[in-house]
Scaffold this motif. Structure first.
Motif, short mmCIF file in Angstrom:
data_model
loop_
_atom_site.label_atom_id
_atom_site.label_comp_id
_atom_site.label_asym_id
_atom_site.label_seq_id
_atom_site.Cartn_x
_atom_site.Cartn_y
_atom_site.Cartn_z
N ALA A 16 23.71 -21.88 -1.35
CA ALA A 16 24.88 -22.56 -0.80
C ALA A 16 25.33 -22.02 0.54
CB ALA A 16 26.04 -22.47 -1.79
N GLY A 17 24.96 -20.77 0.86
CA GLY A 17 25.54 -20.14 2.04
C GLY A 17 24.61 -19.90 3.20
N ALA A 18 23.38 -20.40 3.12
CA ALA A 18 22.42 -20.15 4.20
C ALA A 18 22.81 -20.87 5.48
CB ALA A 18 21.02 -20.57 3.77
N ASP A 19 22.57 -20.24 6.60
CA ASP A 19 22.82 -20.87 7.89
C ASP A 19 21.86 -22.03 8.11
OD1 ASP A 19 23.64 -21.48 10.46
OD2 ASP A 19 22.56 -19.81 11.39
N LYS A 20 20.56 -21.75 7.93
CA LYS A 20 19.52 -22.75 8.12
C LYS A 20 18.43 -22.56 7.07
CE LYS A 20 20.24 -22.86 13.14
NZ LYS A 20 19.63 -22.58 14.46
N PRO A 21 17.65 -23.60 6.79
CA PRO A 21 16.52 -23.44 5.87
C PRO A 21 15.50 -22.45 6.44
CG PRO A 21 17.02 -25.76 6.21
CD PRO A 21 17.82 -25.00 7.22
N THR A 22 14.84 -21.72 5.54
CA THR A 22 13.76 -20.82 5.92
C THR A 22 12.56 -21.12 5.04
OG1 THR A 22 14.35 -19.13 4.30
CG2 THR A 22 15.46 -19.02 6.45
N ALA A 23 11.47 -20.42 5.29
CA ALA A 23 10.26 -20.65 4.50
C ALA A 23 10.50 -20.38 3.02
CB ALA A 23 9.12 -19.77 5.03
N LYS A 24 11.29 -19.36 2.72
CA LYS A 24 11.53 -19.00 1.32
C LYS A 24 12.82 -19.62 0.76
CE LYS A 24 8.84 -14.77 0.97
NZ LYS A 24 8.81 -13.37 0.49
N THR A 25 13.64 -20.15 1.63
CA THR A 25 14.85 -20.86 1.19
C THR A 25 14.86 -22.22 1.90
OG1 THR A 25 16.00 -18.72 1.03
CG2 THR A 25 17.36 -20.70 0.87
N PRO A 26 14.01 -23.14 1.45
CA PRO A 26 13.84 -24.39 2.18
C PRO A 26 14.97 -25.40 1.99
CG PRO A 26 12.44 -24.37 0.25
CD PRO A 26 13.07 -23.02 0.32
N VAL A 27 15.78 -25.22 0.93
CA VAL A 27 16.82 -26.20 0.63
C VAL A 27 18.19 -25.50 0.62
CG1 VAL A 27 17.71 -27.84 -1.06
CG2 VAL A 27 15.23 -27.60 -0.73
N ILE A 28 19.14 -26.11 1.30
CA ILE A 28 20.51 -25.60 1.29
C ILE A 28 21.37 -26.54 0.45
CG2 ILE A 28 22.54 -25.01 2.67
CD1 ILE A 28 20.67 -24.47 5.01
N ASN A 29 21.94 -26.03 -0.61
CA ASN A 29 22.77 -26.83 -1.51
C ASN A 29 24.24 -26.76 -1.08
OD1 ASN A 29 20.61 -27.62 -3.24
ND2 ASN A 29 20.68 -25.59 -4.21
N ARG A 30 24.50 -27.42 0.04
CA ARG A 30 25.85 -27.44 0.59
C ARG A 30 26.06 -28.79 1.28
NH1 ARG A 30 25.58 -23.17 4.15
NH2 ARG A 30 24.93 -24.56 5.82
N THR A 31 27.11 -29.49 0.90
CA THR A 31 27.37 -30.80 1.48
C THR A 31 28.00 -30.65 2.86
OG1 THR A 31 29.62 -30.99 0.61
CG2 THR A 31 27.81 -31.69 -0.85
N PRO A 32 27.96 -31.69 3.67
CA PRO A 32 28.66 -31.63 4.98
C PRO A 32 30.14 -31.31 4.84
CG PRO A 32 27.13 -33.48 4.94
CD PRO A 32 27.15 -32.93 3.54
N ASP A 33 30.79 -31.84 3.82
CA ASP A 33 32.21 -31.56 3.64
C ASP A 33 32.43 -30.11 3.26
OD1 ASP A 33 35.03 -32.61 3.44
OD2 ASP A 33 34.80 -31.84 1.40
N GLN A 34 31.55 -29.54 2.45
CA GLN A 34 31.67 -28.13 2.10
C GLN A 34 31.45 -27.24 3.32
OE1 GLN A 34 28.78 -28.02 -1.06
NE2 GLN A 34 30.34 -28.29 -2.67
N GLU A 35 30.54 -27.63 4.18
CA GLU A 35 30.33 -26.86 5.41
C GLU A 35 31.55 -26.95 6.32
OE1 GLU A 35 27.14 -26.58 9.09
OE2 GLU A 35 26.46 -27.02 7.04
N ALA A 36 32.16 -28.13 6.37
CA ALA A 36 33.38 -28.29 7.16
C ALA A 36 34.50 -27.41 6.58
CB ALA A 36 33.82 -29.75 7.18
N ALA A 37 34.60 -27.38 5.25
CA ALA A 37 35.61 -26.54 4.61
C ALA A 37 35.34 -25.06 4.86
CB ALA A 37 35.65 -26.83 3.11
N ALA A 38 34.06 -24.68 4.86
CA ALA A 38 33.71 -23.28 5.11
C ALA A 38 34.26 -22.81 6.44
CB ALA A 38 32.19 -23.11 5.08
N TRP A 39 34.11 -23.62 7.48
CA TRP A 39 34.61 -23.25 8.79
C TRP A 39 36.13 -23.43 8.88
CZ3 TRP A 39 32.19 -20.05 11.56
CH2 TRP A 39 30.80 -20.06 11.64
N PHE A 40 36.67 -24.43 8.22
CA PHE A 40 38.11 -24.68 8.27
C PHE A 40 38.89 -23.45 7.80
CE2 PHE A 40 42.04 -25.96 6.14
CZ PHE A 40 42.67 -26.70 7.14
#
Length: 470
Positions: free
Chosen positions: A260-284
């Motif tokens: 849920a908290g990765a900045d960007k996908p990587t080879a070993k963490t290819p999927v980020i389980n975070r919605t656009p609204d959750q990312e907006a809330a993270a920064w808010f």
């Protein structure tokens, strides 16, 4: 108080002498008429001086604990000063004072007396706390409010303001807030360490000794008996790092933070389980960096906006802001107790993921102003944002008698894609605040949950033991 002119000093001494010998103002010549207040953009004095405080915090920077302490000192002193005004001119108060309310001497209510009692108390508390760097700014805001110099004579300084300021400073003298001991890191796997990897170099967190306010958990609380009064169990009920890291619950926590908290996908963490609204809330909800009003400041700003919408008067505002500030000050103390003074000083997700061999390229979403991925410079468990947010929400719902009150909040965070968010309850805001830290990649889910529980227990204690209805 600021030093008065020679003439005003003599007048103040004369007033003090008369008060000391007679207890009345019968023989005192009336002071010059007060000038009318300049036009006000912020109507209520409690709101005005909290706005001043938030701007001082933006200018000063530093950790959220000292900021919350300053807010509690100022707002509790304002509340006792306002209670004194109510006793003198309205005949009674409806809630007990924090320290003491003074039914001060006076023949008749002076012009803008309530405004002056509140403002001069707030100004002098802030001057004592931040005068080293912020005197010019505080003086400018005083002139903006009153149209006069803060050094000018006002009889209220003698009869009530000085007493309110002195009793608060005396109450906090020697409270441990000046403890400048540095943190000594633990090399155990699972223990917090600065997350200054080659691709995440944070000059403000390059070594363990830079940990922010590691002994704040030993500061004397404003309402709790100690910072450890509501200390939650060690994460997952484990008592050592070895037992903690071996448990399935810990592994699930790491995976939740990783996905849920990765900045960007990587080879070993290819999927980020975070919605656009959750990312907006993270920064808010972030407000981590200097130049913002910090997490407690965001909640004080929300208090002001909600109080304005609901039409609270100055006495009601003084009580609400005092309760909120006392709860958040004790939240800051209690959460630092959890972070630094328990058997587990838990490392941040980036350390767990990288040093646990899961993903050497993983980075949290959180960045500093230079764009470098960082984690806050102190242990993960429990979350300060969660604890502050739950303490605030706990006071708000108890004060207004309902959790289901809709409101909007704003943010200082420059990276936030939105400047306001809408909430249907105080608890909903606190929960989003808590989980924003997981989406930002700097906390585990149990950091959020334990912080929410801790904050609400603090709010309940503050509300039931301080400023109680008479």
């Amino acid at each position: 108080m600021r030093a008065p002119t020679s003439r005003n000093r003599l007048r103040a001494l004369a007033v003090a002498a008369v008060l000391a010998t007679t207890g009345t103002l019968l023989t005192v010549s009336p002071q010059p008429a007060q000038a009318a207040l300049p036009p006000q953009t912020i109507k209520d004095p409690v709101h005005y001086w909290n706005d001043v405080l938030l701007n001082v915090v933006r200018r000063e920077g530093g950790g959220p604990g000292p900021m919350a302490r300053a807010a509690a000192m100022m707002n509790a002193a304002i509340y006792d000063a306002e209670s004194s005004y109510q006793l003198r001119w309205k005949g009674k108060i409806t809630s007990e004072p924090y320290i003491h309310a003074e039914k001060y001497a006076g023949w008749f209510e002076g012009p803008d007396e309530e405004e002056r009692v509140v403002g001069r108390t707030a100004y002098n508390i802030l001057l004592k706390l931040y005068g080293k760097n912020q005197t010019a700014y505080l003086d400018a805001r005083f002139r903006e409010r009153f149209g006069t110099e803060p050094t000018g004579f006002d009889l209220l300084d003698t009869t009530v303001v000085g007493k309110m300021v002195t009793q608060m400073m005396d109450a906090r003298n020697g409270d441990g807030s000046d403890d400048d001991r540095v943190y000594v890191g633990d090399s155990a796997t699972g223990a917090w360490r600065p997350t200054s990897y080659p691709d995440m170099r944070d000059p403000n967190c390059a070594q363990a000794s830079q940990a922010v306010t590691p002994y704040w958990g030993q500061v004397k609380p404003f309402a709790l008996t100690s910072g450890s009064q509501f200390r939650p169990p060690t994460p997952g009920l484990y008592g050592t790092y070895e037992q903690l890291l071996a448990g399935d619950a810990y592994k699930a926590q790491v995976e939740a933070a990783r996905s849920a908290g990765a900045d960007k996908p990587t080879a070993k963490t290819p999927v980020i389980n975070r919605t656009p609204d959750q990312e907006a809330a993270a920064w808010f909800w972030a407000n981590d960096n200097d130049g913002t009003y910090k997490p407690p400041g965001q909640l004080l700003q929300a208090t002001r906006e909600i109080a304005t919408t609901r039409g609270l008067n100055t006495y009601e505002n003084a009580k609400l802001f005092a309760l909120v500030s006392i709860a958040m000050a004790d939240a800051g103390i209690a959460v630092r107790d959890v972070k630094f003074l328990t058997p587990i000083d838990l490392w941040r997700p980036v350390s767990a993921i990288r040093e646990g061999g899961l993903d050497p390229e993983w980075k949290p979403l959180l960045k500093n102003p230079a764009g470098v991925n960082v984690s806050p410079c102190f242990p993960a468990w429990a979350s300060g944002h969660a604890t502050f947010g739950a303490a605030w929400a706990g006071i708000m719902k108890r004060y207004f008698g309902s959790d289901r009150i809709a409101f909007d909040m704003t943010t200082d965070e420059p990276r936030s894609p939105v400047k306001s968010r809408h909430f249907t309850s105080f608890s909903a805001a606190a929960r989003e605040n808590a989980y924003s830290r997981i989406w930002l990649g700097v906390h585990f889910p149990w950091d959020a949950e334990d912080g929410l529980t801790l904050g609400d227990k603090i709010a309940n204690h503050v509300f039931t033991t301080r400023l109680r209805t008479l």
